[in-house]
Design an enzyme around this catalytic site. Structure first.
Site, PDB file in Angstrom:
ATOM      1  N   VAL A 287       0.849  -1.184   0.000  1.00  0.00           N
ATOM      2  CA  VAL A 287       0.000   0.000   0.000  1.00  0.00           C
ATOM      3  C   VAL A 287       0.886   1.235   0.000  1.00  0.00           C
ATOM      4  O   VAL A 287       1.841   1.335   0.770  1.00  0.00           O
ATOM      5  CB  VAL A 287      -0.920   0.037   1.255  1.00  0.00           C
ATOM      6  N   CYS A 288       0.571   2.167  -0.891  1.00  0.00           N
ATOM      7  CA  CYS A 288       1.232   3.468  -0.862  1.00  0.00           C
ATOM      8  C   CYS A 288       0.151   4.530  -1.001  1.00  0.00           C
ATOM      9  O   CYS A 288      -1.034   4.205  -1.044  1.00  0.00           O
ATOM     10  CB  CYS A 288       2.315   3.584  -1.936  1.00  0.00           C
ATOM     11  N   SER A 289       0.535   5.782  -1.096  1.00  0.00           N
ATOM     12  CA  SER A 289      -0.494   6.808  -1.093  1.00  0.00           C
ATOM     13  C   SER A 289      -1.399   6.728  -2.320  1.00  0.00           C
ATOM     14  O   SER A 289      -2.602   6.830  -2.202  1.00  0.00           O
ATOM     15  CB  SER A 289       0.106   8.203  -0.916  1.00  0.00           C
TER      16      SER A 289
END
Length: 103
Positions: free
Chosen positions: A9-11
């Site tokens: 998960v990243c932004s």
């Protein structure tokens, strides 16, 4: 179906896609059957329900979400080392995932 499912998960889910590619190559080299995918923080809940990953790995930009996920999930939740993320070191990030899955 893959032996292990690793969710990153990243932004926004964009920067991590290159890391996913490098992790997949490292998994192939190790003979590991893994599904590795990335998603943005806004869609993470949907992907958790849809894919049921074995481990959740958080990019440095969403590390602040780690404690919340650890409380909600019964799978390992790990923050990706900032240096490994910055260098897009897929092998090291994959090794971190494997180590945490074996704990």
């Amino acid at each position: 179906m893959a032996e292990k499912t690793i969710m990153l998960v990243c932004s926004a889910g964009m920067s991590t896609s290159l890391l996913v590619t490098k992790m997949q190559k490292a998994a192939e080299a190790k003979g590991l059957d893994a599904e590795i995918f990335a998603t943005g923080a806004s869609d993470a809940e949907n992907k958790l329900e849809e894919k049921h990953p074995d481990i959740l790995m958080l990019g440095p930009q969403v590390k602040y979400m780690e404690e919340d996920y650890k409380k909600k999930l019964d799978i390992p939740v790990v923050s990706i080392n900032m240096q490994d993320y910055g260098m897009m070191n897929g092998e090291k990030v994959l090794n971190t995932a494997i180590e945490d899955l074996e704990k």
